[in-house]
Design a protein around this motif. Structure first.
Motif, PDB file in Angstrom:
ATOM      1  N   TYR A  73     -26.348  22.923  16.938  1.00 46.44           N
ATOM      2  CA  TYR A  73     -26.343  21.484  17.230  1.00 46.44           C
ATOM      3  C   TYR A  73     -27.599  21.095  18.007  1.00 46.44           C
ATOM      4  O   TYR A  73     -27.977  21.778  18.970  1.00 46.44           O
ATOM      5  N   GLU A  74     -28.218  20.007  17.590  1.00 47.71           N
ATOM      6  CA  GLU A  74     -29.477  19.569  18.212  1.00 47.71           C
ATOM      7  C   GLU A  74     -29.403  19.456  19.739  1.00 47.71           C
ATOM      8  O   GLU A  74     -30.254  20.018  20.438  1.00 47.71           O
ATOM      9  N   PRO A  75     -28.410  18.725  20.269  1.00 46.60           N
ATOM     10  CA  PRO A  75     -28.433  18.527  21.737  1.00 46.60           C
ATOM     11  C   PRO A  75     -28.383  19.837  22.519  1.00 46.60           C
ATOM     12  O   PRO A  75     -28.932  19.927  23.611  1.00 46.60           O
ATOM     13  N   VAL A  76     -27.718  20.842  21.952  1.00 51.29           N
ATOM     14  CA  VAL A  76     -27.626  22.138  22.649  1.00 51.29           C
ATOM     15  C   VAL A  76     -28.945  22.904  22.486  1.00 51.29           C
ATOM     16  O   VAL A  76     -29.567  23.320  23.477  1.00 51.29           O
ATOM     17  N   ALA A  77     -29.358  23.074  21.239  1.00 47.79           N
ATOM     18  CA  ALA A  77     -30.561  23.888  20.970  1.00 47.79           C
ATOM     19  C   ALA A  77     -31.812  23.256  21.579  1.00 47.79           C
ATOM     20  O   ALA A  77     -32.645  23.957  22.170  1.00 47.79           O
ATOM     21  N   PHE A  78     -31.938  21.945  21.468  1.00 47.52           N
ATOM     22  CA  PHE A  78     -33.146  21.288  21.993  1.00 47.52           C
ATOM     23  C   PHE A  78     -33.189  21.375  23.518  1.00 47.52           C
ATOM     24  O   PHE A  78     -34.224  21.663  24.106  1.00 47.52           O
ATOM     25  N   ARG A  79     -32.018  21.117  24.136  1.00 50.30           N
ATOM     26  CA  ARG A  79     -32.015  21.113  25.616  1.00 50.30           C
ATOM     27  C   ARG A  79     -32.318  22.499  26.162  1.00 50.30           C
ATOM     28  O   ARG A  79     -33.131  22.672  27.060  1.00 50.30           O
ATOM     29  N   LEU A  80     -31.648  23.512  25.604  1.00 47.54           N
ATOM     30  CA  LEU A  80     -31.868  24.870  26.125  1.00 47.54           C
ATOM     31  C   LEU A  80     -33.295  25.333  25.830  1.00 47.54           C
ATOM     32  O   LEU A  80     -33.910  26.027  26.652  1.00 47.54           O
ATOM     33  N   SER A  81     -33.830  24.927  24.687  1.00 45.11           N
ATOM     34  CA  SER A  81     -35.218  25.310  24.373  1.00 45.11           C
ATOM     35  C   SER A  81     -36.200  24.628  25.323  1.00 45.11           C
ATOM     36  O   SER A  81     -37.177  25.240  25.764  1.00 45.11           O
ATOM     37  N   LEU A 122     -29.739  30.479  32.203  1.00 50.32           N
ATOM     38  CA  LEU A 122     -30.146  30.118  30.839  1.00 50.32           C
ATOM     39  C   LEU A 122     -29.912  31.263  29.857  1.00 50.32           C
ATOM     40  O   LEU A 122     -29.520  31.039  28.709  1.00 50.32           O
ATOM     41  N   GLU A 123     -30.120  32.498  30.317  1.00 46.39           N
ATOM     42  CA  GLU A 123     -29.843  33.652  29.433  1.00 46.39           C
ATOM     43  C   GLU A 123     -28.381  33.631  29.008  1.00 46.39           C
ATOM     44  O   GLU A 123     -28.051  33.846  27.848  1.00 46.39           O
ATOM     45  N   LYS A 124     -27.507  33.377  29.974  1.00 44.53           N
ATOM     46  CA  LYS A 124     -26.074  33.341  29.657  1.00 44.53           C
ATOM     47  C   LYS A 124     -25.768  32.218  28.677  1.00 44.53           C
ATOM     48  O   LYS A 124     -24.995  32.393  27.730  1.00 44.53           O
ATOM     49  N   ALA A 125     -26.377  31.062  28.905  1.00 45.76           N
ATOM     50  CA  ALA A 125     -26.105  29.913  28.028  1.00 45.76           C
ATOM     51  C   ALA A 125     -26.620  30.168  26.618  1.00 45.76           C
ATOM     52  O   ALA A 125     -25.947  29.843  25.637  1.00 45.76           O
ATOM     53  N   ILE A 126     -27.797  30.770  26.516  1.00 47.71           N
ATOM     54  CA  ILE A 126     -28.370  31.025  25.184  1.00 47.71           C
ATOM     55  C   ILE A 126     -27.486  32.025  24.427  1.00 47.71           C
ATOM     56  O   ILE A 126     -27.169  31.828  23.252  1.00 47.71           O
ATOM     57  N   GLU A 127     -27.052  33.082  25.117  1.00 49.06           N
ATOM     58  CA  GLU A 127     -26.181  34.067  24.457  1.00 49.06           C
ATOM     59  C   GLU A 127     -24.854  33.442  24.051  1.00 49.06           C
ATOM     60  O   GLU A 127     -24.359  33.651  22.943  1.00 49.06           O
ATOM     61  N   TYR A 128     -24.276  32.660  24.955  1.00 46.11           N
ATOM     62  CA  TYR A 128     -22.957  32.057  24.696  1.00 46.11           C
ATOM     63  C   TYR A 128     -23.022  31.096  23.512  1.00 46.11           C
ATOM     64  O   TYR A 128     -22.136  31.083  22.657  1.00 46.11           O
ATOM     65  N   ALA A 132     -31.254  23.231  35.384  1.00 44.72           N
ATOM     66  CA  ALA A 132     -31.038  24.287  34.380  1.00 44.72           C
ATOM     67  C   ALA A 132     -29.622  24.864  34.482  1.00 44.72           C
ATOM     68  O   ALA A 132     -28.949  25.086  33.469  1.00 44.72           O
ATOM     69  N   THR A 133     -29.172  25.093  35.714  1.00 49.61           N
ATOM     70  CA  THR A 133     -27.842  25.694  35.882  1.00 49.61           C
ATOM     71  C   THR A 133     -26.745  24.715  35.473  1.00 49.61           C
ATOM     72  O   THR A 133     -25.693  25.117  34.984  1.00 49.61           O
ATOM     73  N   LYS A 134     -27.009  23.439  35.654  1.00 49.53           N
ATOM     74  CA  LYS A 134     -26.022  22.424  35.284  1.00 49.53           C
ATOM     75  C   LYS A 134     -25.823  22.412  33.766  1.00 49.53           C
ATOM     76  O   LYS A 134     -24.694  22.395  33.277  1.00 49.53           O
ATOM     77  N   TYR A 135     -26.914  22.438  33.033  1.00 53.24           N
ATOM     78  CA  TYR A 135     -26.799  22.481  31.572  1.00 53.24           C
ATOM     79  C   TYR A 135     -26.180  23.801  31.118  1.00 53.24           C
ATOM     80  O   TYR A 135     -25.391  23.840  30.169  1.00 53.24           O
ATOM     81  N   ALA A 136     -26.564  24.888  31.781  1.00 46.12           N
ATOM     82  CA  ALA A 136     -26.025  26.200  31.387  1.00 46.12           C
ATOM     83  C   ALA A 136     -24.507  26.202  31.516  1.00 46.12           C
ATOM     84  O   ALA A 136     -23.795  26.703  30.643  1.00 46.12           O
ATOM     85  N   LYS A 190     -18.319  28.893  18.617  1.00 48.79           N
ATOM     86  CA  LYS A 190     -18.361  27.933  17.513  1.00 48.79           C
ATOM     87  C   LYS A 190     -17.553  26.684  17.846  1.00 48.79           C
ATOM     88  O   LYS A 190     -16.527  26.765  18.517  1.00 48.79           O
ATOM     89  N   THR A 191     -18.022  25.569  17.351  1.00 49.90           N
ATOM     90  CA  THR A 191     -17.208  24.355  17.386  1.00 49.90           C
ATOM     91  C   THR A 191     -17.436  23.618  16.076  1.00 49.90           C
ATOM     92  O   THR A 191     -18.562  23.609  15.562  1.00 49.90           O
ATOM     93  N   PHE A 192     -16.397  23.070  15.525  1.00 53.68           N
ATOM     94  CA  PHE A 192     -16.449  22.440  14.201  1.00 53.68           C
ATOM     95  C   PHE A 192     -17.105  23.387  13.180  1.00 53.68           C
ATOM     96  O   PHE A 192     -17.952  22.982  12.384  1.00 53.68           O
ATOM     97  N   ASN A 193     -16.736  24.667  13.287  1.00 53.73           N
ATOM     98  CA  ASN A 193     -17.162  25.726  12.341  1.00 53.73           C
ATOM     99  C   ASN A 193     -18.623  26.167  12.452  1.00 53.73           C
ATOM    100  O   ASN A 193     -19.074  26.990  11.662  1.00 53.73           O
ATOM    101  N   PHE A 194     -19.374  25.649  13.381  1.00 48.09           N
ATOM    102  CA  PHE A 194     -20.769  26.077  13.541  1.00 48.09           C
ATOM    103  C   PHE A 194     -21.004  26.557  14.969  1.00 48.09           C
ATOM    104  O   PHE A 194     -20.406  26.024  15.906  1.00 48.09           O
TER     105      PHE A 194
END
Lengths: 328, 374
Positions: free
Chosen positions: A228-236, A208-214, A273-277, A219-223
């Motif tokens: 993006y909600e699905p990324v930030a919400f899932r990792l949080s 998860l540390e790696k995923a949060i840093e990455y 967790a590792t799958k999402y990461a 960036k994708t589509f300039n952000f």
């Protein structure tokens, strides 16, 4: 977390930074080297949880689990190495009063391999796995744990699942010196649930540390992905679950039932967790250079070696119901 | 409503299965996985047996599924020498089709698709590789990443920017497709090693440094490239669904055999593991039906991107679910068998040809546009 455990977290974090992080990829390719193993010995990590009178450091449960947690964050293979030695092999030898062998292991003069046999699920005559085969090995059979002198005939199996550990299959082994009845080994296994949970949670934190840093920088589509909600919400959500599980891991509780509860939840959590990461790394996560695929691979591989989806859950169910349950 | 495939296709399925079981030996699968080596002999054998027939997409889909069921790395390798062919088939000039595709069909060449770039996976329109016209040629500069067949293909169907977008909000304008040969001056590639799975397949980074591409290698119309590639993804996603279902079915086969063996040896197999098996089987069946529906629309020239994204997204998640659950069912045995390879191979299904997140974006966007499956 008590002061001793907190200090241990810092110390092992520094140790991993100095001795593991830069060679984590090499460990995946070549296994735990003699040099690294000697560093583990010198740091007192092999024998860390053994009582002082048996030649160990006599650490309490949470301090020992801090070691496993921090090592797993850097390299699950190294953490399992320490777990296998401390939580299983040395515990069996301690209970069998084999202080002479313990002394030789703790001082780094010998290394023992482990044939987990009947203590894990899915072993059969065709795939009896041996971990870190050595000249002397502990074999857990249906009735006893025994000490086998000499290397078994290996099949030279080439599984890439557990790359950081040397594993193989063997055809036959000779009878060894009986150490403990199986029931005692089962008890050691159950007591080690806390330790297994520490590794699963360390794996999860590393990924998860790696995923949060990455996701902060990619960036994708300039952000950035984190926007993006699905990324930030899932990792949080995953990070929140992890913190709550860590609170239990580093609490003063050492009851066997709670250990089994934590292991059961942590084993599944590590896979998720590792799958999402990995997923949030996109194609780069699939490459070993980015250091996240090993967590995904090891979360599943170590599930097979440290968590028994049927037998452990049966133990848990029996402790919940107060009688034999979940056996039909 | 008839859920059975025509007899001809069922016969074809049997033929492919027999071929894969015979030719995809454990030794070959293990060697290609360990050494990250593309099985070129297998590609030639597959073509010689007539088992990859891109003129018949139903057969292609079934071949991919059956081969991946035996071994995903080998199965994808054997069916991927045509990767990107549909772009040329649908939009290439007669000259380009004749010059390039016929060689692939004869087994004399391998092709690839060059879309993804180091800085952008899902964001296709954000690509940086550019081509400027000069003296009847396109001069191409930039780089591509994660390109299947990248260091073995003879030529690539490549998406490049030929003009700046007319509106910053319409970045997908100004993109074109060119055929770029490996032997064009300024072209280079590096194989990407150390992949988690599908290690028999070849993946590379492409480097394009003032590569001169003849004007005649433009595919279709200049500026329409984005649409051609999106159209292609609509096709290739059905084939990724087939790869995924092959993996999931392969994991199911292995988990079932394990439990049957356990019972035959007198070991107790409780309902917990049987329920997991049932869950995998149900998801495999549901994925296959979704894939058939997507294929039916597509192969009858009525593509339905929403159903295609559902099929690809669900099948790919089924592949990882099936492989991971089969590993749980088989425990230490799974760790030491080729099931472990299937597990490693499965994860890329949720990433390539549109991540699971991209598929959900497509589905939800079309739902909210009112473009429902009616």
């Amino acid at each position: 977390m008590n002061d001793q455990t907190e200090m241990m977290m810092d110390n092992i974090g520094q140790f991993a930074k100095a001795n593991i992080n830069d060679i984590a990829l090499k460990i995946e390719r070549e296994g735990v080297s003699e040099d690294l193993y000697n560093s583990l010995i010198q740091q007192g990590l092999i024998g860390a949880n053994l009582p002082a009178e048996m030649g160990g450091a006599g650490l309490d449960r949470t301090s020992y689990d801090a070691i496993l947690f921090q090592l797993a964050r850097a390299s699950p293979s190294v953490a399992f190495h320490v777990f296998m030695n401390n939580s299983i092999i040395l515990k069996i030898l301690e209970k069998a009063s084999k202080k002479d062998i313990i002394d030789r292991i703790v001082s780094g003069k010998i290394r023992l391999g482990l044939i987990p046999g009947n203590i894990i699920e899915g072993s059969s005559e065709k795939s009896n796995i041996i971990i870190e085969p050595s000249k002397m090995n502990i074999y857990i059979g249906t009735e006893n744990a025994s000490l086998i002198d000499g290397m078994p005939d290996l099949l030279k199996s080439k599984s890439l699942g557990l790359r950081g550990l040397k594993t193989d299959l063997f055809t036959s082994i000779k009878e060894g010196e009986k150490l403990l009845p199986y029931s005692d080994v089962e008890k050691i296994w159950n007591e080690a649930s806390w330790d297994a949970a520490a590794i699963f949670l360390g794996i999860s934190e590393g990924a998860l540390e790696k995923a949060i840093e990455y996701t902060k920088v990619r960036k994708t589509f300039n952000f950035p992905l984190k926007d993006y909600e699905p990324v930030a919400f899932r990792l949080s959500e995953l990070k929140s679950e992890l913190e709550i599980l860590k609170n239990t891991l580093f609490s003063d509780d050492s009851k066997e039932q709670m250990g089994m509860m934590l292991k059961t939840i942590s084993a599944e959590f590590a896979r998720r967790a590792t799958k999402y990461a990995l997923q949030f790394h996109g194609g780069y996560g699939y490459l070993e250079d980015f250091g996240v695929e090993k967590f995904y691979r090891d979360a599943v591989a170590l599930n097979a070696l440290m968590f028994r989806p049927i037998l452990d859950k049966r133990t848990l169910a029996a402790s919940i119901y107060g009688e034999k349950s979940g056996y039909l | 409503m008839d859920f059975d495939l025509p007899e001809e296709l069922e016969e074809y399925r049997k033929k492919v299965r027999e071929f894969a079981r015979k030719e995809f030996t454990p030794e070959l699968a293990e060697k290609c996985d360990r050494d990250e080596k593309y099985p070129d002999e297998l590609r030639k054998k597959t073509l010689a047996e007539g088992l990859v027939d891109f003129s018949n997409p139903w057969k292609t889909m079934i071949a991919i599924e059956e081969m991946c069921r035996v071994d995903p790395g080998l199965g994808i390798s054997a069916t991927v020498p045509y990767f990107g062919a549909e772009v040329l088939m649908l939009h290439g000039s007669d000259h380009l089709r004749e010059k390039y595709l016929s060689r692939v069909a004869e087994g004399k060449a391998i092709m690839g698709l060059g879309v993804t770039e180091p800085g952008g996976g899902s964001d296709v329109a954000g690509l940086k590789t550019n081509a400027r016209k000069e003296n009847g040629k396109y001069i191409v500069n930039g780089g591509k990443m994660f390109i299947t067949n990248g260091s073995i293909a003879d030529f690539f169907v490549m998406l490049v920017r030929t003009s700046p977008p007319d509106d910053p909000k319409k970045r997908h304008h100004g993109l074109s497709v060119l055929v770029v040969e490996r032997n064009f001056k300024g072209f280079d590639s590096n194989q990407l090693k150390g992949k988690l799975g599908v290690r028999a397949t070849n993946t590379a980074e492409l480097i394009l440094n003032n590569v001169e591409v003849p004007e005649e290698n433009l595919v279709g119309e200049e500026g329409k490239g984005f649409y051609y590639i999106m159209e292609f993804f609509n096709i290739s996603r059905v084939f990724v669904a087939a790869q995924s279902i092959g993996i999931a079915q392969g994991a199911l086969d292995r988990a079932t055999a394990f439990l049957m063996n356990e019972e035959s040896r007198g070991h107790f197999v409780g309902e917990e593991r049987k329920f997991k098996l049932a869950e995998i089987a149900t998801r495999v069946e549901a994925s296959r039906l979704l894939m058939y529906k997507a294929a039916s629309y597509l192969f009858n020239y009525r593509p339905n991107p929403m159903i295609t994204s559902m099929a690809k997204g669900y099948a790919s998640e089924t592949a990882t679910f099936a492989a991971e659950t089969a590993m749980e069912i088989t425990g230490a045995t799974g760790l030491q068998t080729d099931l472990e390879r299937l597990f490693r191979d499965s994860k890329i299904m949720e990433i390539w040809e549109g991540t699971s997140e991209v598929e959900k974006i497509v589905i939800s966007r079309m739902m909210m546009k009112g473009d429902k499956n009616e």
